[in-house]
Design a protein around this motif. Sequence first.
Motif, PDB file in Angstrom:
ATOM      1  N   ARG A 150       0.824  -1.209   0.000  1.00  0.00           N
ATOM      2  CA  ARG A 150       0.000   0.000   0.000  1.00  0.00           C
ATOM      3  C   ARG A 150       0.862   1.265   0.000  1.00  0.00           C
ATOM      4  O   ARG A 150       0.542   2.239  -0.672  1.00  0.00           O
ATOM      5  CB  ARG A 150      -0.925  -0.001   1.219  1.00  0.00           C
ATOM      6  CG  ARG A 150      -1.845   1.221   1.274  1.00  0.00           C
ATOM      7  CD  ARG A 150      -2.827   1.104   2.415  1.00  0.00           C
ATOM      8  NE  ARG A 150      -3.718  -0.036   2.234  1.00  0.00           N
ATOM      9  CZ  ARG A 150      -4.697  -0.345   3.081  1.00  0.00           C
ATOM     10  NH1 ARG A 150      -4.875   0.376   4.180  1.00  0.00           N
ATOM     11  NH2 ARG A 150      -5.483  -1.381   2.851  1.00  0.00           N
ATOM     12  N   GLU A 154       0.587   4.140  -2.789  1.00  0.00           N
ATOM     13  CA  GLU A 154       0.280   5.536  -2.471  1.00  0.00           C
ATOM     14  C   GLU A 154       1.367   6.476  -2.977  1.00  0.00           C
ATOM     15  O   GLU A 154       1.075   7.597  -3.398  1.00  0.00           O
ATOM     16  CB  GLU A 154       0.081   5.683  -0.961  1.00  0.00           C
ATOM     17  CG  GLU A 154      -1.194   5.007  -0.465  1.00  0.00           C
ATOM     18  CD  GLU A 154      -1.328   5.029   1.053  1.00  0.00           C
ATOM     19  OE1 GLU A 154      -0.336   5.410   1.733  1.00  0.00           O
ATOM     20  OE2 GLU A 154      -2.404   4.660   1.557  1.00  0.00           O
ATOM     21  N   GLU A 157       0.668   6.841  -6.627  1.00  0.00           N
ATOM     22  CA  GLU A 157      -0.552   7.636  -6.806  1.00  0.00           C
ATOM     23  C   GLU A 157      -0.272   9.114  -6.575  1.00  0.00           C
ATOM     24  O   GLU A 157      -0.815   9.980  -7.285  1.00  0.00           O
ATOM     25  CB  GLU A 157      -1.645   7.140  -5.856  1.00  0.00           C
ATOM     26  CG  GLU A 157      -2.244   5.806  -6.258  1.00  0.00           C
ATOM     27  CD  GLU A 157      -3.201   5.232  -5.233  1.00  0.00           C
ATOM     28  OE1 GLU A 157      -3.873   4.231  -5.543  1.00  0.00           O
ATOM     29  OE2 GLU A 157      -3.253   5.769  -4.099  1.00  0.00           O
ATOM     30  N   GLU A 158       0.572   9.402  -5.608  1.00  0.00           N
ATOM     31  CA  GLU A 158       0.929  10.799  -5.327  1.00  0.00           C
ATOM     32  C   GLU A 158       1.665  11.419  -6.513  1.00  0.00           C
ATOM     33  O   GLU A 158       1.372  12.554  -6.919  1.00  0.00           O
ATOM     34  CB  GLU A 158       1.786  10.883  -4.071  1.00  0.00           C
ATOM     35  CG  GLU A 158       2.151  12.313  -3.676  1.00  0.00           C
ATOM     36  CD  GLU A 158       2.993  12.370  -2.411  1.00  0.00           C
ATOM     37  OE1 GLU A 158       3.468  13.468  -2.095  1.00  0.00           O
ATOM     38  OE2 GLU A 158       3.166  11.327  -1.751  1.00  0.00           O
TER      39      GLU A 158
END
Length: 253
Positions: A150, A154, A157-158
């Motif tokens: 995860r 993330e 995704e950032e």
Amino acid sequence: MSSQHPAILFLHGFAESREIWTDFTREFPAGYRLLTLNLLGHGTNVHDVRDYSMEAQARYVAEQLRQKGVEKALLVCHSMGGYVALAFAERYPEQVAGLVLFHSTALPDTDEKKVNRDKNMDFVRRHGVEKFMESFIRPLFAPVNREQMREQREFLEEIGRSTPEATVLGALEAMRNRPDRTKVLKEAEFPVLFIGGQDDVAVPVESLLPQLALPTESHVLLLSDVGHLGYFEAPALTRQAVVNFASRVYEVK
């Protein structure tokens, strides 16, 4: 690192940045000149970009190498970075010491994938980049890795959310329109390493296998429980494969 040391240039993929290579390159052996850059429209390289094509990206890479005094480099390229590298190798073959296609392909988009690119562009126009990244990154990991990685998800995704909408749209269109570059592999006078993941939904292993026989010198690493992001999903194995390949390319003992 001296310009006399053998150079390795790392190229990131779509909606990524040079930051994806930070951990991957940290434990590389001494003796190489490691280079990373943000492709046009990505990371901090977001100003005055008018052309997102693979050819424009290749010209940008050539100019960056010229400015850094690099005459020849081993190219290690994730996903779209591989499309850029193949365009680069087509135009500047004498500057390529070796090529690592890291979850990448010389094949053009299939008709089905072109349709999906169009759908993605339409989604971004209607809902924005942030919403797009909520669903785009997760499937790139193998199913077994989606929850336990995860933090890495993330992180990507950032980076993706910070990518300008014009870049996302321009890059999607450029990837959709890129030509078949299997001829570059057939004519390559440099060795090629293919790294693939058995759970890669973006570059399926079945599409990769016929390409392995194209270069005169071809190497391959196929990984189970890995999707499209081997630099996160199997960092030790993929790093060692690249290190071993670099030592072969540059005849480093």
